[in-house]
Enzyme design. Structure first.
Site, PDB file in Angstrom:
ATOM      1  N   ARG A   1       0.838  -1.282  -0.136  1.00 40.02           N
ATOM      2  CA  ARG A   1      -0.176   0.064   0.070  1.00 40.02           C
ATOM      3  C   ARG A   1       1.011   1.187   0.069  1.00 40.02           C
ATOM      4  O   ARG A   1       0.434   2.496   0.536  1.00 40.02           O
ATOM      5  CB  ARG A   1      -0.820  -0.197   1.166  1.00 40.02           C
ATOM      6  CG  ARG A   1      -1.963  -0.939   1.244  1.00 40.02           C
ATOM      7  CD  ARG A   1      -3.368  -0.840   2.066  1.00 40.02           C
ATOM      8  NE  ARG A   1      -3.888  -1.971   2.275  1.00 40.02           N
ATOM      9  CZ  ARG A   1      -3.749  -2.774   3.229  1.00 40.02           C
ATOM     10  NH1 ARG A   1      -2.568  -2.623   4.155  1.00 40.02           N
ATOM     11  NH2 ARG A   1      -4.307  -4.024   3.226  1.00 40.02           N
TER      12      ARG A   1
ATOM     13  N   LYS B   1       1.312  11.198 -11.115  1.00 41.90           N
ATOM     14  CA  LYS B   1       0.443  10.214 -12.019  1.00 41.90           C
ATOM     15  C   LYS B   1       1.276   8.958 -12.128  1.00 41.90           C
ATOM     16  O   LYS B   1       2.388   9.040 -12.902  1.00 41.90           O
ATOM     17  CB  LYS B   1       0.066  10.855 -13.305  1.00 41.90           C
ATOM     18  CG  LYS B   1      -1.009  11.609 -13.133  1.00 41.90           C
ATOM     19  CD  LYS B   1      -1.609  11.927 -14.546  1.00 41.90           C
ATOM     20  CE  LYS B   1      -2.776  13.029 -14.443  1.00 41.90           C
ATOM     21  NZ  LYS B   1      -3.197  13.334 -15.704  1.00 41.90           N
TER      22      LYS B   1
ATOM     23  N   GLU C   1       6.211  17.883 -25.729  1.00 46.25           N
ATOM     24  CA  GLU C   1       5.602  18.301 -24.480  1.00 46.25           C
ATOM     25  C   GLU C   1       6.204  19.723 -24.216  1.00 46.25           C
ATOM     26  O   GLU C   1       5.451  20.610 -23.473  1.00 46.25           O
ATOM     27  CB  GLU C   1       5.980  17.400 -23.416  1.00 46.25           C
ATOM     28  CG  GLU C   1       5.683  15.898 -23.481  1.00 46.25           C
ATOM     29  CD  GLU C   1       4.168  15.636 -23.354  1.00 46.25           C
ATOM     30  OE1 GLU C   1       3.451  16.504 -22.682  1.00 46.25           O
ATOM     31  OE2 GLU C   1       3.688  14.427 -23.636  1.00 46.25           O
TER      32      GLU C   1
ATOM     33  N   LYS D   1       5.306  22.510 -15.173  1.00 45.02           N
ATOM     34  CA  LYS D   1       4.743  21.360 -14.604  1.00 45.02           C
ATOM     35  C   LYS D   1       4.693  21.467 -13.175  1.00 45.02           C
ATOM     36  O   LYS D   1       3.632  21.152 -12.526  1.00 45.02           O
ATOM     37  CB  LYS D   1       5.475  20.112 -14.960  1.00 45.02           C
ATOM     38  CG  LYS D   1       4.740  18.892 -14.755  1.00 45.02           C
ATOM     39  CD  LYS D   1       3.989  17.917 -15.680  1.00 45.02           C
ATOM     40  CE  LYS D   1       3.216  16.908 -14.869  1.00 45.02           C
ATOM     41  NZ  LYS D   1       3.057  15.504 -15.667  1.00 45.02           N
TER      42      LYS D   1
ATOM     43  N   GLU E   1      -5.985  16.770 -10.305  1.00 41.41           N
ATOM     44  CA  GLU E   1      -6.592  17.069 -11.355  1.00 41.41           C
ATOM     45  C   GLU E   1      -8.248  17.494 -11.198  1.00 41.41           C
ATOM     46  O   GLU E   1      -8.972  16.987 -11.912  1.00 41.41           O
ATOM     47  CB  GLU E   1      -6.712  16.041 -12.487  1.00 41.41           C
ATOM     48  CG  GLU E   1      -6.897  16.390 -13.934  1.00 41.41           C
ATOM     49  CD  GLU E   1      -6.046  15.503 -14.700  1.00 41.41           C
ATOM     50  OE1 GLU E   1      -5.529  14.515 -14.428  1.00 41.41           O
ATOM     51  OE2 GLU E   1      -6.181  15.640 -16.176  1.00 41.41           O
TER      52      GLU E   1
ATOM     53  N   ARG F   1      -4.913  21.519 -13.318  1.00 40.89           N
ATOM     54  CA  ARG F   1      -4.160  20.366 -14.154  1.00 40.89           C
ATOM     55  C   ARG F   1      -4.674  19.751 -15.409  1.00 40.89           C
ATOM     56  O   ARG F   1      -3.541  19.376 -15.925  1.00 40.89           O
ATOM     57  CB  ARG F   1      -4.245  19.187 -12.855  1.00 40.89           C
ATOM     58  CG  ARG F   1      -2.889  18.309 -13.490  1.00 40.89           C
ATOM     59  CD  ARG F   1      -2.504  17.261 -12.292  1.00 40.89           C
ATOM     60  NE  ARG F   1      -1.511  16.263 -12.648  1.00 40.89           N
ATOM     61  CZ  ARG F   1      -0.700  15.644 -11.880  1.00 40.89           C
ATOM     62  NH1 ARG F   1      -0.924  15.925 -10.709  1.00 40.89           N
ATOM     63  NH2 ARG F   1       0.058  14.690 -12.520  1.00 40.89           N
TER      64      ARG F   1
ATOM     65  N   ASN G   1      -3.154  18.402 -20.285  1.00 44.32           N
ATOM     66  CA  ASN G   1      -3.824  17.508 -21.250  1.00 44.32           C
ATOM     67  C   ASN G   1      -3.845  18.019 -22.840  1.00 44.32           C
ATOM     68  O   ASN G   1      -4.442  17.322 -23.604  1.00 44.32           O
ATOM     69  CB  ASN G   1      -5.066  16.646 -21.013  1.00 44.32           C
ATOM     70  CG  ASN G   1      -4.891  15.680 -19.898  1.00 44.32           C
ATOM     71  OD1 ASN G   1      -3.818  14.936 -19.667  1.00 44.32           O
ATOM     72  ND2 ASN G   1      -5.629  15.594 -18.644  1.00 44.32           N
TER      73      ASN G   1
ATOM     74  N   HIS H   1      -3.499  16.054 -25.875  1.00 42.23           N
ATOM     75  CA  HIS H   1      -3.669  14.555 -25.458  1.00 42.23           C
ATOM     76  C   HIS H   1      -5.001  14.072 -25.724  1.00 42.23           C
ATOM     77  O   HIS H   1      -5.043  12.749 -25.800  1.00 42.23           O
ATOM     78  CB  HIS H   1      -3.263  14.491 -24.044  1.00 42.23           C
ATOM     79  CG  HIS H   1      -1.822  14.505 -23.801  1.00 42.23           C
ATOM     80  ND1 HIS H   1      -1.168  15.756 -24.004  1.00 42.23           N
ATOM     81  CD2 HIS H   1      -1.118  13.917 -23.146  1.00 42.23           C
ATOM     82  CE1 HIS H   1       0.127  15.402 -23.579  1.00 42.23           C
ATOM     83  NE2 HIS H   1       0.210  14.439 -23.229  1.00 42.23           N
TER      84      HIS H   1
ATOM     85  N   HIS I   1      -4.330  10.713 -27.620  1.00 43.08           N
ATOM     86  CA  HIS I   1      -4.427   9.507 -26.798  1.00 43.08           C
ATOM     87  C   HIS I   1      -5.307   8.524 -27.993  1.00 43.08           C
ATOM     88  O   HIS I   1      -5.012   7.488 -27.913  1.00 43.08           O
ATOM     89  CB  HIS I   1      -4.944   9.487 -25.897  1.00 43.08           C
ATOM     90  CG  HIS I   1      -4.216   9.788 -24.501  1.00 43.08           C
ATOM     91  ND1 HIS I   1      -4.550  10.119 -23.386  1.00 43.08           N
ATOM     92  CD2 HIS I   1      -2.821   9.820 -24.452  1.00 43.08           C
ATOM     93  CE1 HIS I   1      -3.820  10.564 -22.654  1.00 43.08           C
ATOM     94  NE2 HIS I   1      -2.486  10.368 -23.212  1.00 43.08           N
TER      95      HIS I   1
ATOM     96  N   HIS J   1       4.316   8.663 -28.305  1.00 41.33           N
ATOM     97  CA  HIS J   1       3.363   9.526 -27.495  1.00 41.33           C
ATOM     98  C   HIS J   1       3.630  11.099 -28.008  1.00 41.33           C
ATOM     99  O   HIS J   1       2.678  11.760 -28.179  1.00 41.33           O
ATOM    100  CB  HIS J   1       3.791   9.491 -26.002  1.00 41.33           C
ATOM    101  CG  HIS J   1       3.015  10.413 -25.145  1.00 41.33           C
ATOM    102  ND1 HIS J   1       1.616  10.056 -24.764  1.00 41.33           N
ATOM    103  CD2 HIS J   1       3.352  11.381 -24.317  1.00 41.33           C
ATOM    104  CE1 HIS J   1       1.198  10.862 -24.013  1.00 41.33           C
ATOM    105  NE2 HIS J   1       2.084  11.900 -23.536  1.00 41.33           N
TER     106      HIS J   1
END
Ligand SMILES: NC(=O)c1ccc[n+]([C@@H]2O[C@H](COP(=O)([O-])OP(=O)(O)OC[C@H]3O[C@@H](n4cnc5c(N)ncnc54)[C@H](O)[C@@H]3O)[C@@H](O)[C@H]2O)c1
Ligand SMILES: NC(=O)c1ccc[n+]([C@@H]2O[C@H](COP(=O)([O-])OP(=O)(O)OC[C@H]3O[C@@H](n4cnc5c(N)ncnc54)[C@H](O)[C@@H]3O)[C@@H](O)[C@H]2O)c1
Ligand SMILES: [Zn+2]
Ligand SMILES: [Zn+2]
Lengths: 367, 367
Positions: B121, B143, B185, B229, B239, B243, B247, B250, B254, B267
């Site tokens: 955990r 992330k 990016e 960032k 997010e 945030r 994206n 993206h 994606h 990517h």
């Protein structure tokens, strides 16, 4: 309806105890501002008994609810089962505002919670525990996870539910052995936290089957046990300190479960064995009176729970297994030991010798 | 050494940019009060280049460091690879105070971070990004995750690193195409956040290969991109709002990646295509001047990145795929659209029609 607040910063939630409660699931969830889509996770036997009522209640409250049924049993508490939840979540096109509902015992709750923690990096989660153990323990506090082939609960995450809904009436169909397993955790709360709860149980005639308990005692057991767990996790969400006391009986318990392949003894039985061992270790170290240890063991026996090791188990293997347990810190095993009924201490001063001696005394007679 | 603070409540950490930096890994980690055991995760090519130096630095600082090598490539960013990390963690008997170090690009970083989030955990996590994309983006912000066979990054968790260590010198061995992917990016930060960074890049002659960049520009790109960032994620860790602007490019990116099986475009190339599309959609909606869209597309081209869709891709399939994207809210697709160089807006008002038209214009010539 009895309501207990779990005051975790930024993610406070309520435990609602109501008989009957299942039919109020949708109503209680609609107060939480959740998205429309709900995926209810259960196992075949539980879903057959209670699934329709839960789904109907969700639909009546306007939710778009479907179900995902996983095979029953601790041996299915695996990443493979979680992947089935992922597949259902994908098929259902769950969004971040959607909710996973766990309808079942601790196995369903832990897996559903882990899926909720990790699908889209976290969706909403609601617990509807159906076993006594899940009601008083597993469903509260946000620990989720699955087993690794070589160890229990090694894979997991913290993810708090938005609501825990407990309907005591569903316990009527819980097998007696599972009821007794839940009683092990209730006795744990008596020993570590709530001496009054302990005394209430001492004064009752039988504890081994739900039908011998009065409705009042059952209600009290649920209220006080949930309150104890809520108190502890509110004070220490991520097990930095205090929360570790909830692992009373679990250090040796986990080793016993894992060494017997999670089949011979169930979780509660293993915890009962672990509590007997921990109290004996505490007596050996001069931390606990033998009178209190005897009181604890008598209560465990009255609840129909084992106080001896399963036959054939290798004591050195238990001692070895303690090392892979999550409660290891810098190579030392941490033990939770009682100092009296209602109070425990955390120590890493226990060496292998007293553990070995106590376990040898706990071997089943004649073996 | 340039240091950037990521001020996330309760889990603030530092990004250290130092050339050479790899040999200081152990030293920087020893300031963090971590347990002795470290498991370094990498892939064969990167470990061959830099693994020994990283391990030596850890050992010199007193850590008990071993490694776990996973196959290279986005197609291995799966739960199966994460299970290999779990197995290594078990074998090594990692404890809660132990640390997983990711030495690699975003694929290694995302998987190692997910393993760190979920083993016991949560154990400590350190990022040593080796690709430009991982340095300026993937390694920062917490992330973590893996792909589902039917969608990118659908399984994951938030888990902040304790340290991000960037050594620009390792970029010397990064393949040119991967360098360009990272530039996508960097251009993104120029468009959404830092108009000055955008202008710096406009004024440079070439951007398509690392060896054409002066050391100053590279340093500036790293500092300003990491700062952008860090600023955004410090303001909005999970997010909830802001945030989401990261994206940019993206949403369609994606879809393009996933529909081409993560093989035809990488990517960064997909993000470049997504940014071209998003800017065109913004122009179509009257939110952005076509001059600014042209400036963006010129910069993308100067960086050697694509501005057209890969051949043969089905536009209706892209529109369909947008629905399963994590950025869907209550069935509506959220788009991040620029309003000028250095500023974007989040909107869920974009219907399928302008998306379709823009994508049709972006089909490769002659197809
Ligand atoms: N997350 C936590 O904090 C936490 C705490 C304690 C235990 N646990 C976990 O919980 C699990 C044990 O939970 P459990 O004892 O509930 O086991 P379980 O979920 O396997 O349930 C036991 C059995 O009872 C059946 N059952 C449950 N409710 C029923 C009902 N109302 N009627 C008929 N049958 C019913 C189940 O189908 C199952 O066969 C373990 O995996 C343990 O690791 C987690
Ligand atoms: N977590 C986040 O916030 C986040 C953000 C953006 C992207 N990502 C993820 O990052 C991944 C893409 O990252 P990536 O572009 O770094 O891909 P990658 O990790 O696959 O690296 C690209 C290639 O470059 C090689 N490489 C990396 N560093 C090298 C070096 N110094 N020398 C020689 N070869 C080197 C790698 O072995 C690989 O073959 C995607 O999976 C994406 O989803 C995550
Ligand atoms: Zn337990
Ligand atoms: Zn990206």
């Amino acid at each position: 309806m009895h309501v207990i607040d779990v005051n975790i910063p930024q993610q406070a939630y309520k435990i609602a105890i109501a008989a009957p409660g299942l039919d109020r699931l949708g109503e209680l969830m609609s107060e939480l501002n959740l998205g429309k889509k709900v995926l209810l996770v259960s196992n075949p036997a539980i879903f057959k008994q209670y699934g329709e009522r839960a789904i109907a209640s969700l639909q009546a409250a306007g939710f778009d609810a479907t179900s995902c049924i996983l095979p029953a049993g601790e041996q299915y508490k695996t990443l493979t089962s979680v992947q089935k939840i992922y597949n259902a979540a994908l098929e259902k096109r769950l969004e971040r505002s959607s909710t996973l509902v766990a309808l079942g015992g601790g196995v369903i709750g832990d897996m559903t919670g882990f899926a909720a923690a990790t699908w889209l990096r976290g969706v909403n989660f609601v617990q509807v525990p159906t076993s006594l153990l899940a009601m008083v323990d597993a469903a509260i506090g946000g620990k989720t996870g699955v087993n690794h082939p070589q160890g229990k609960n090694l894979i997991g995450a913290f993810h708090q539910p938005r609501l825990v809904l407990i309907d005591p009436q569903v316990l009527q169909t819980l097998p007696a052995r599972e009821f007794r397993a839940g009683m092990a955790e209730v006795i744990k709360y008596g020993v570590i936290w709530d001496a009054e709860l302990f005394v209430q149980m001492e004064q009752s005639k039988r504890l081994d089957q739900m039908r011998y308990l009065g409705a009042d005692l059952l209600q009290n057991i649920l209220n006080r046990s949930c309150q104890a767990k809520a108190d502890v996790v509110s004070k220490d969400e991520k097990e930095a300190g205090l929360r570790a006391i909830l692992n009373y009986g679990h250090t040796i318990g986990h080793a016993v479960e894992s060494l017997t392949g999670y089949r011979v003894v169930n979780h509660g039985e293993a915890v009962a064995i672990g509590m007997v061992a921990a109290a004996q270790i505490a007596v050996a170290l001069g931390m606990l009176s033998s009178e209190d240890a005897i009181r604890q063991d008598a209560l465990i026996q009255k609840a129909g729970l084992p106080t001896q090791l399963p036959t054939g188990i290798d004591i050195e293997a238990i001692i070895d297994a303690l090392q892979t347990d999550k409660k290891v810190k810098d190579g030392k095993v941490r033990f939770i030991l009682p100092t009296q009924i209602g109070a425990v201490e955390i120590t890493d001063k226990v060496t292998a010798d007293p553990v070995r001696q106590v376990l040898q005394h706990m071997r089943s007679v004649g073996k």
